[in-house]
Design a protein around this motif. Sequence first.
Motif: not given
Lengths: 280, 350
Positions: A220-224
Motif C-alpha cells: 500500500s505504497t503511495t506515489l510520494p
Amino acid sequence: MRKFRPFDWRHNPGFGTFTALTILFLYAPLVVLVVYAFNANRLVTIWSGFSLKWFVQAVNDGNIRLAAETSLIVAGCATVCATTFAIAAALAFERGWNFLGRGIAVGVVMIPLVVPEIVVAVTTLIFFSMLDMRIGMLNLVIAHTVFCIPFAMLPMQGRLRSMGTACEDAARDLYGSEWRIFRRITLPLMAPGIVAGAILAFVSSLDDFLISFMVSGAGSTTLPVYVYGMMRQGVTPEVNAVSTILLLISAGLAVLVFLLSRPSAVSRTAGAPASAVPSS
Amino acid sequence: MNVADAVMLSVSGDRTLPEPAPKPLIEISDVEKIFGGGEIRALSDINIAINECEFFTLLGPSGCGKTTLLRMIAGFEHPSSGNIMLAGKDVLSLPPRARSVNMVFQNYALFPHLSVAQNIAFGLEMLNWSKFEISERVAEVLALVRLESFRSRKPAQLSGGQQQRVALARALAPRPQVLLLDEPLSALDLKLRKEMQFELKQLQRETGVTFVLVTHDQEEALAMSDRLVVMSAGRVQQLGTPQEIYGKPANRFVADFIGEANLIPGGLLGRRRDVTLSIRPERIEIATVSSFVKLYGVLKAATFLGADTLMEIEAGGIVVRARLRGAQMAAPGSEIGLCWPDDAEWELRE
Ligand SMILES: Nc1ncnc2c1ncn2[C@@H]1O[C@H](COP(=O)(O)OP(=O)(O)O)[C@@H](O)[C@H]1O
Ligand SMILES: [Mg+2]
C-alpha cells in the motif's frame, strides 16, 4: 508637471527587483524539475534534447502505476470521508447552538494544521500498532481522513459565515423543516465551499509524504513514498516526470479552488436543484 | 324586490350594522427582551394589540428594538418574559414554521440559486401543496406584483425594486394571516420608495392581510399606517393613528421625532412653567395685528424652499421655526410677532 498619484507600494524603488527575486527563488527549482523531465539524456543534469520518453516510461512502469492507483484510491476515499465529517463540523461550529467547549472542539479539529506533521505521523503509527491494526490501505484512508478534515472544513466554514443565516431564516419562516432547509437551501448555497474543501482535502492527501511513509505497509505504497524510494537509488528523469505530473494535478486543483472561492462564483456555481415548479 | 328596495335595504343595513369591533389578531403583552446575559435591554414593557386587516407600523430610530419585536412575532426570537398571542392562541412555544406569519426580510433574503418562480413556490412546497395548486398560486401572486415575465430569472438578474416585489410575493404566496416587513423600502432610492409605498398600501387593501411594517422613516409611517406605535430605547412611546400621533404627541420624544415641532417652554407664553407646548411650524403665522401676537422674536434666517419659506425666529433664548406659504419678504434682523390658532398648541406631559 507631474500628476499627483496616491501612494502605491508598486512604485517603490527596488520593489520590482525584489518581487522578481522572490518569484525566482520560489519557482526556479520547479521550473528546473519540469524542464529536465523533458530531457532526453539519462543523466539528469545534462541537457541533450527534448523527449517525452521518461513520461512514457513512468506511465508504463507497473510499480509506479500501482503506487499512483493507491494514492488516488486513498485520496478519493479520504476526501469523501473527510468532506462528510467536515460538512457536519462546519455546520455545528457555524450554525449550531453555542455549546460549552465549542472553542475547544474547534481547536481539536484544527490540531493537524498546527502540530508538526512528524508528530501526527508517529502518533498515528503508534496508535495503529497498539491496536495491532494492519489493514493495508484502510489504515492509510483513516490516517488521511483525520488530517484532511481541517483542510476540508476551513473553506466550508468561511462560506457558511459569509453567506449568513438570512436565507435559512427565510426558509424557516416559509414553513421548511430543518432537513428540507438543509437539502434545498443550505447545501446548494454552501456547495462552492464544499467543492473547494474537497479539492483541498484531495490535494493534501495526494501530496502527503510523512504520514503515508509511516503508515503504509507493503502493498500500500503511495506515489510520494514510492518516488522517495526511487530517489534513494539515484535521481532519474523518471522521478522528474512523475513529479511533474503530480505538480500539474496539484496546481490545477489549486487554481480550481481559487476560482471557486471568488465571491462572484456564488451565483454561477450554486447549482439549482431540479425545478420544482412545472413551467406552464 | 325592486331596485329602490334594494337600495333602501343596503342603506338601512349599513346604518344598523354596528361598526365591527376590531378583533386583535396579534396581542403582545408585557414583553421584555434582554440580550447578552442581562447587559442589553432591547425591549421593556411592550403592550401592543394589532387588529385584523390592519396596516400597523413600528416606528422608531435605529436600535430601538423594532427588528427584535418583529422577529419575536415571526418566532426567531423568544421574549425574556411576557406573552405573544396570535389569533387567540399562545404562540411562544411554536417555531417559525408553525406560525402562519411570513416575513419580508430587510435585505429580502431571496434564495440566490432559485428562480423567481421557485422562490415563490418554496413556501407552498414546504406546506405540501399539490403541484397544480402551486403553479396556480405562483401565477396569481406573480400577477399581483406584476412580475409575470420575470418568472424564470434568478434574483441576481433583477433590480432592487423587482427583488423587493419577489420577496413580497414569496411571503404572500402561502396566504399568511400576518405579513411582517422589516424596513422593506430602505434599500430603494427615493422615487422608487414613494412608488412602493403606494403599492404596498394597495397590496394590503387588496389582500386584506394584516401588515406589520418596521421603519425608521416617520413620513413613510404616517403615509401608510392605519395605526402606528412610536418606540424609543425599547419602550413604547405612543400608540395611535397617524393623526393622533402627529397632532397630539404624548411626549417630547414623539413631538420631536414625528415631523418638526417647536417645543416652547410654557413660561415664555405666560403659562405654567412646568409645561412645554408643541407647535408645528406650518401652523405658525406672522401676526398682522399686534393684538394677535403670542410671541415676539427676531428673524434670524429665512430659507426659500419653493412652495414654502422656512423662517427661524429667535425668541426668549430658543429658536422657533415657522413654515410659511410662498415667498416672504421680511428681512433678517427685524422684529416680528408670531401667532397661531389655539388648537395648534399641544401641551406635553413630560
Ligand atoms: N442577537 C443580539 N444579541 C445582542 N444584542 C442584540 C441582538 N439583536 C439585537 N440586539 C440589540 O438590541 C437592540 C435593538 O436592536 P434591533 O431590534 O435590531 O433595533 P432596530 O431594528 O430598531 O434598529 C440593539 O441595541 C441591538 O444591539
Ligand atoms: Mg432593524
